[in-house]
Design a protein around this motif. Structure first.
Motif, PDB file in Angstrom:
ATOM      1  N   CYS A   1       3.078  -4.017   9.511  1.00 34.39           N
ATOM      2  CA  CYS A   1       2.584  -3.222   8.382  1.00 34.39           C
ATOM      3  C   CYS A   1       1.417  -2.392   8.886  1.00 34.39           C
ATOM      4  CB  CYS A   1       2.152  -4.118   7.227  1.00 34.39           C
ATOM      5  SG  CYS A   1       1.367  -3.188   5.872  1.00 34.39           S
TER       6      CYS A   1
ATOM      7  N   GLN B   1       0.876  -1.180   0.000  1.00 37.46           N
ATOM      8  CA  GLN B   1       0.000   0.000   0.000  1.00 37.46           C
ATOM      9  C   GLN B   1       0.912   1.228   0.000  1.00 37.46           C
ATOM     10  OE1 GLN B   1      -3.699  -0.297   2.026  1.00 37.46           O
ATOM     11  NE2 GLN B   1      -3.734   1.906   2.496  1.00 37.46           N
ATOM     12  N   CYS B   2       1.354   1.689   1.171  1.00 35.54           N
ATOM     13  CA  CYS B   2       2.290   2.823   1.146  1.00 35.54           C
ATOM     14  C   CYS B   2       3.690   2.376   0.766  1.00 35.54           C
ATOM     15  CB  CYS B   2       2.308   3.535   2.496  1.00 35.54           C
ATOM     16  SG  CYS B   2       3.328   2.721   3.758  1.00 35.54           S
TER      17      CYS B   2
ATOM     18  N   CYS C   1       6.923  -0.587   4.617  1.00 32.17           N
ATOM     19  CA  CYS C   1       7.390  -1.797   5.304  1.00 32.17           C
ATOM     20  C   CYS C   1       7.957  -2.844   4.360  1.00 32.17           C
ATOM     21  CB  CYS C   1       6.215  -2.430   6.054  1.00 32.17           C
ATOM     22  SG  CYS C   1       4.980  -3.192   4.950  1.00 32.17           S
ATOM     23  N   ILE C   2       7.772  -2.672   3.056  1.00 32.89           N
ATOM     24  CA  ILE C   2       7.931  -3.789   2.123  1.00 32.89           C
ATOM     25  C   ILE C   2       9.369  -4.287   1.995  1.00 32.89           C
ATOM     26  CG2 ILE C   2       7.598  -4.545  -0.254  1.00 32.89           C
ATOM     27  CD1 ILE C   2       5.026  -4.310   1.383  1.00 32.89           C
TER      28      ILE C   2
HETATM   29  S1  FES Z   1       2.334  -1.174   3.011  1.00 28.53           S
HETATM   30 FE1  FES Z   1       2.281   0.612   4.286  1.00 28.53          FE
HETATM   31  S2  FES Z   1       3.309  -0.023   6.106  1.00 28.53           S
HETATM   32 FE2  FES Z   1       3.103  -1.836   4.949  1.00 28.53          FE
END
Ligand code: FES
Ligand code: FES
Length: 170
Positions: A132, A96-97, A100-101
């Motif tokens: 995440c 998503q953002c 964390c990936i």
């Molecule tokens: S995709 Fe946003 S913190 Fe994991």
């Protein structure tokens, strides 16, 4: 002088021995894949592999690395030629953002190099330290299961909800 071997390249850095490995990677070596999340060992955004083990690079001073090889997400592939985990994350849209990936992928990479065929329980236990905040856990685990040859059905099991399930702080 601090000597670091990162992604197969040796570096001699004139930095304080107490400098966190994460800072050396990002600020001195311009490797920006590993992220600063909490700086406290509580989120996993900074995860890299040191001598085969997934570590929180925000907590490890460069003086503690010694001769052990360090690997970052940049070692796994490129946008044009992603590695297997990177490709699976893309295929599963497991982001998503994205903050964390890189840490998620490096933690999973460490597991799969040691144990290419983990059980569902082993996978969940191994990934548990990484958080995440966006709630992308189901897709993250599905992407890893694909590379680990685990059944996709596990993605919907109740047991998967506990792993990598906490919302981190910024
Ligand atoms: S995709 Fe946003 S913190 Fe994991
Ligand atoms: S930034 Fe290292 S664990 Fe959060």
């Amino acid at each position: 002088m601090i000597n670091l071997t990162v992604n197969g390249v040796q570096h001699a850095l004139d930095i304080d021995p107490a400098t966190p490995l994460l800072y050396a990677l990002r600020n001195d070596l311009q490797l920006h894949g590993a992220k600063f999340g909490c700086g406290l060992g509580q989120c996993g955004a900074c995860t890299v592999i040191v001598d085969g083990e997934a570590v929180f690079s925000c907590l490890m001073p460069v003086s503690a690395v010694g001769k052990r090889p360090v690997r970052t997400i940049e070692s796994l592939g490129t946008a044009e030629h992603p590695g297997p985990l990177q490709k699976s994350f893309i295929d599963h849209q497991a982001v998503q953002c994205g903050y964390c990936i890189a840490g998620m992928i490096m933690r999973a990479q460490a597991l799969l190099e040691r144990n290419p065929r983990p059980t569902e329980r082993e996978l969940l236990a191994h990934m548990e330290p990484n958080l995440c905040r966006c709630g992308t856990h189901t897709r993250i685990l599905a992407a890893i299961r694909k590379v680990a040859h685990l059944p996709a059905a596990g993605a919907t099991s109740a047991s998967s909800q506990g792993a990598v399930s906490h919302g981190g702080t910024q």
